[in-house]
Scaffold this motif. Structure first.
Motif, mmCIF file in Angstrom:
data_model
loop_
_atom_site.group_PDB
_atom_site.id
_atom_site.type_symbol
_atom_site.label_atom_id
_atom_site.label_comp_id
_atom_site.label_asym_id
_atom_site.label_seq_id
_atom_site.Cartn_x
_atom_site.Cartn_y
_atom_site.Cartn_z
ATOM 1 N N ASN A 1 1.607 14.099 3.442
ATOM 2 C CA ASN A 1 2.510 13.448 4.389
ATOM 3 C C ASN A 1 2.520 14.159 5.748
ATOM 4 O O ASN A 1 3.582 14.400 6.347
ATOM 5 C CB ASN A 1 3.938 13.369 3.815
ATOM 6 C CG ASN A 1 4.008 12.340 2.682
ATOM 7 O OD1 ASN A 1 3.053 11.591 2.444
ATOM 8 N ND2 ASN A 1 5.131 12.294 1.979
ATOM 9 N N GLU B 1 -5.077 8.280 -5.734
ATOM 10 C CA GLU B 1 -6.441 7.771 -5.530
ATOM 11 C C GLU B 1 -7.357 8.843 -4.945
ATOM 12 O O GLU B 1 -8.444 9.110 -5.461
ATOM 13 C CB GLU B 1 -6.408 6.543 -4.610
ATOM 14 C CG GLU B 1 -5.623 5.387 -5.233
ATOM 15 C CD GLU B 1 -5.577 4.157 -4.345
ATOM 16 O OE1 GLU B 1 -6.178 4.173 -3.247
ATOM 17 O OE2 GLU B 1 -4.928 3.182 -4.755
ATOM 18 N N PRO C 1 3.749 8.730 -6.364
ATOM 19 C CA PRO C 1 2.592 7.844 -6.131
ATOM 20 C C PRO C 1 2.313 7.546 -4.668
ATOM 21 O O PRO C 1 1.172 7.288 -4.301
ATOM 22 C CB PRO C 1 2.964 6.559 -6.876
ATOM 23 C CG PRO C 1 4.458 6.578 -6.947
ATOM 24 C CD PRO C 1 4.846 8.010 -7.069
ATOM 25 N N ASP C 2 3.342 7.584 -3.824
ATOM 26 C CA ASP C 2 3.120 7.118 -2.451
ATOM 27 C C ASP C 2 2.865 8.240 -1.459
ATOM 28 O O ASP C 2 2.799 8.012 -0.255
ATOM 29 C CB ASP C 2 4.306 6.268 -2.002
ATOM 30 C CG ASP C 2 4.413 5.020 -2.870
ATOM 31 O OD1 ASP C 2 3.342 4.449 -3.191
ATOM 32 O OD2 ASP C 2 5.525 4.665 -3.277
ATOM 33 N N THR C 3 2.728 9.437 -1.948
ATOM 34 C CA THR C 3 2.432 10.546 -1.054
ATOM 35 C C THR C 3 1.058 10.329 -0.409
ATOM 36 O O THR C 3 0.101 9.956 -1.082
ATOM 37 C CB THR C 3 2.382 11.869 -1.863
ATOM 38 O OG1 THR C 3 3.485 11.890 -2.758
ATOM 39 C CG2 THR C 3 2.398 13.062 -0.936
ATOM 40 N N ASN C 4 1.018 10.560 0.896
ATOM 41 C CA ASN C 4 -0.261 10.479 1.595
ATOM 42 C C ASN C 4 -0.886 11.878 1.617
ATOM 43 O O ASN C 4 -0.291 12.814 2.150
ATOM 44 C CB ASN C 4 -0.047 9.950 3.019
ATOM 45 C CG ASN C 4 -1.370 9.795 3.742
ATOM 46 O OD1 ASN C 4 -1.981 10.776 4.148
ATOM 47 N ND2 ASN C 4 -1.825 8.553 3.869
ATOM 48 N N ARG D 1 -3.607 7.501 -0.572
ATOM 49 C CA ARG D 1 -2.567 7.693 -1.593
ATOM 50 C C ARG D 1 -3.041 8.770 -2.560
ATOM 51 O O ARG D 1 -4.174 8.753 -3.055
ATOM 52 C CB ARG D 1 -2.300 6.394 -2.337
ATOM 53 C CG ARG D 1 -1.705 5.290 -1.473
ATOM 54 C CD ARG D 1 -1.448 4.035 -2.296
ATOM 55 N NE ARG D 1 -0.382 4.258 -3.262
ATOM 56 C CZ ARG D 1 -0.457 3.943 -4.560
ATOM 57 N NH1 ARG D 1 -1.553 3.380 -5.032
ATOM 58 N NH2 ARG D 1 0.560 4.192 -5.379
ATOM 59 N N TRP D 2 -2.117 9.670 -2.825
ATOM 60 C CA TRP D 2 -2.472 10.846 -3.631
ATOM 61 C C TRP D 2 -3.206 10.500 -4.930
ATOM 62 O O TRP D 2 -4.276 11.051 -5.212
ATOM 63 C CB TRP D 2 -1.206 11.685 -3.879
ATOM 64 C CG TRP D 2 -1.456 13.049 -4.484
ATOM 65 C CD1 TRP D 2 -2.636 13.665 -4.703
ATOM 66 C CD2 TRP D 2 -0.449 13.945 -4.951
ATOM 67 N NE1 TRP D 2 -2.449 14.889 -5.271
ATOM 68 C CE2 TRP D 2 -1.100 15.099 -5.438
ATOM 69 C CE3 TRP D 2 0.955 13.906 -4.980
ATOM 70 C CZ2 TRP D 2 -0.413 16.177 -5.973
ATOM 71 C CZ3 TRP D 2 1.635 14.986 -5.512
ATOM 72 C CH2 TRP D 2 0.953 16.122 -6.007
#
Lengths: 430, 430
Positions: free
Chosen positions: B390, B134, B41-44, B131-132
């Motif tokens: 990322n 989204e 979830p937190d991957t940019n 955020r991926w």
């Protein structure tokens, strides 16, 4: 814009009566009606449906109950206030008050008279008998009803998208015709397709497509309701019905010979300019022109509605020249069996030599040929003619023996009286 | 039924936003989004628009203000109650509650994140970073907006009947395709055409035409909004985005080599049956299959999305056989550059040997080729890809070097790591 396919799919025909107005008819019917109302109001005339395409067994395709429902609906119609206002106030052919007050009163009070319907040999026998100015107004609605009920019968089991694509194809086909016609400089063309239209909605679509696609080249429609709604010219002059009834009323061969000219003498009193258009073929064009009085050569134009159209136009041009008239000032209206190729050919042949105009009928408003399996939407040759007047049969010869109508002995007598001998048969498509 | 041509003519675009719902997107986006929401979830991630058809100068065709208006409109959307109910309560691929409550809460609270838009060299540079779970939801609406704005630019000066005939032609063309597909026994085909559709209304029409014309042969649509409205199956599994981002996140060559399998291991935990479909071509199909763990051979199917499709399918069949699986029980989904001829050819080649299915995209929902002068409505090759994760660039090789994306040195590294050598270039139409 009306989504025709969805309307066809959804309504199961109840919300769309086929003929929705007394003026959903050809303009020339109203002009002729006024003339008859003035000159021969008490003539008893019988109109009868004639299906020249015997292989189309209408009584097997069309439910009698539905046919009666549509015919009864027409009998329930009377002129609306808006329609009356339009007829009284509009300018037709540059003339205000084309329709006289006494005629308008007659029309405002009119309901169409009863019809007589029977089935025989897979066909409908549909006749209208009564006072000429009343029964004559049945012709166009009767034809439009039969044509559209036959379309509806063919369409009724089709799917929603199948219908959309059917109309998509018909639209594409018409648009390609319009594109081709756009190439013709100074073309003048009108819609004459009410009587054999696929449907009212479709005719209305065709007219609007012509408006957008042809601009000034499109001169108007013969359909009064559409002319009113789309704010365009109502087009038309007169038809075979007048000389046919006048001829049937003649008491001697001499009177018979004079009848076609008597009709136009009455018309001459009433109309001027572009409304003075001769329809010369009822009993043979050649003899008609040869024996015509000189005042007729002063008329504006000739409508060519049977026979070889180029030959007919050449004959007209020669006639005008012989009578000292300048063909360049004259109008020739072609209105028989037209489609794009023929229109282009005639336009190229005569444009510049005379004023040329086209009345495009069946293949404008009903070209669904080849669009369904079995070709059940192809147009066919249905007419509704005055067959008798005051108890005597009517006769039409035309320039095409395939289009002759009337009892054989009477046809022979007319051929003798009008001195019509050999004619070349032309196939009658529609 | 929507009269598309009239809508196009009348509304001057204001009443029809191009993307009218957050679920006007492909079903697999939502499935992948849930997977990402759970696992990464937190991957940019940065998504970027890439127009492979450089000759189509989008920034000259499409007004920037209109583009921003449409993108802003999408940002204003959130899941409606009815949409949420449908996602929560509907059965997808035979499974109830496909979307878990925590994911649904996320989705219900979601507005799409900001976009970044610039013009350069006649093209738009449109990127989405964040955020991926989204930003990934921007891909489909962004593509649909660009495609439809380009259609609208081409249509905006056309006349009312010109438009009707344009759509009439497109309808006729699609219907002819549907008729041809109807001849294929046991065909199974779905709409995959959201991203490059001519317009929303047109895609919706195409889907309905397929429903009527193909009946059971039509298995559903990738578009969730249309699936909901038309009460048909929502179709889709997963896409290159997952292995591309997983690969970019790998810290070593060994991790990189494993990344495509890690993706499917996560998927394996979550999905069963027809949702277990391998997309093997991200870094070359041959090597992917060769090194695949045995549990992957137990999956239901393979989607062929680049390279020669028949060769790809043969390779899949050989692979299953080698791993002791019965190809007859397996599913092959073709989804690359399909049109009727190709579908028929592949169907004939593989029907009976495997279960075959087709995901038909651009040439279903955007075949307006040749319908306007200058061919300004022909589809073109626009994609919106994850280009970085990322801070690291992503790479895609595919089985067609013409479809490779990423910086050249990274492409070279991936080719080395995944042991991909010669590939045959195929033209990329769409």
């Amino acid at each position: 814009m009306v989504d025709i396919a969805t309307r066809v799919y959804n309504h199961k025909w109840k919300i769309d009566p086929i003929v929705r107005s007394l003026i959903d008819t050809d303009f020339y019917k109203l002009l002729m009606c006024q003339s008859v109302f003035r000159n021969r109001p008490d003539t008893n005339v019988t109109f009868s449906l004639i299906n020249r395409s015997k292989s189309i067994r209408l009584a097997e395709l069309i439910d009698e109950g539905e046919l009666r429902e549509q015919l009864d609906h027409v009998r329930s119609l009377s002129l609306s206030r808006g329609e009356s206002t339009w007829l009284r106030g509009n300018t037709f052919y540059g003339k205000r008050q084309m329709f006289r007050p006494d005629f308008m009163e007659f029309l405002e009070g009119l309901h169409l008279p009863p019809y007589h319907l029977e089935k025989r040999d897979g066909q409908y026998e549909l006749t209208f008998e009564g006072r000429w100015p009343e029964v004559m107004l049945w012709e166009i609605p009767a034809l439009a009803i039969l044509m559209e009920l036959r379309s509806r019968a063919e369409l009724k089991d089709m799917g929603r998208f199948e219908l959309q694509v059917l109309y998509a194809r018909a639209m594409t086909r018409l648009w390609e015709k319009v594109q081709a016609l756009r190439e013709l400089d100074s073309l003048r063309i009108a819609d004459f397709g009410t009587r054999r239209r696929h449907s009212f909605l479709w005719q209305d679509w065709c007219v609007q497509a012509m408006m957008e696609g042809l601009g000034q080249r499109f001169t108007g429609t013969s359909n009064c309701l559409i002319a009113m709604r789309r704010d365009i010219e109502a087009i038309g002059t007169n038809a075979h019905e007048l000389p046919m009834v006048y001829a049937a009323l003649a008491d001697s061969d001499a009177e018979l010979r004079r009848a076609p000219y008597d009709v136009l003498a009455d018309w001459h009193e009433e109309h001027e300019g572009n409304l003075r258009v001769i329809l010369p073929d009822t009993y043979g064009t050649a003899q008609f022109l040869e024996h015509a009085p000189d005042w007729l050569a002063g008329w504006t134009g000739i409508r060519i509605d049977s026979g070889d159209p180029a030959q007919g136009a050449e004959a007209a041009i020669r006639w005008w020249q012989k009578r000292g008239e300048d063909p360049k000032q004259k109008l020739i209206i072609f209105s028989d069996g037209l489609d794009v190729d023929k229109i282009a050919e005639l336009h190229h042949l005569f444009h510049g030599r005379v004023r040329v105009s086209f009345g495009w009928g069946t293949l404008l408003t009903n070209d669904f040929r080849g669009l369904v399996a079995g070709d059940g939407l192809a147009p066919f040759s249905l007419v509704c003619k005055a067959v008798a007047a005051n108890g005597r049969p009517t006769v039409k010869l035309s320039d095409n023996p395939a289009k002759a109508t009337g009892p054989a002995p009477e046809i022979a007598r007319y051929r003798r009286v009008f001195d019509v001998d050999e004619q070349t048969a032309q196939p009658v498509l529609v």
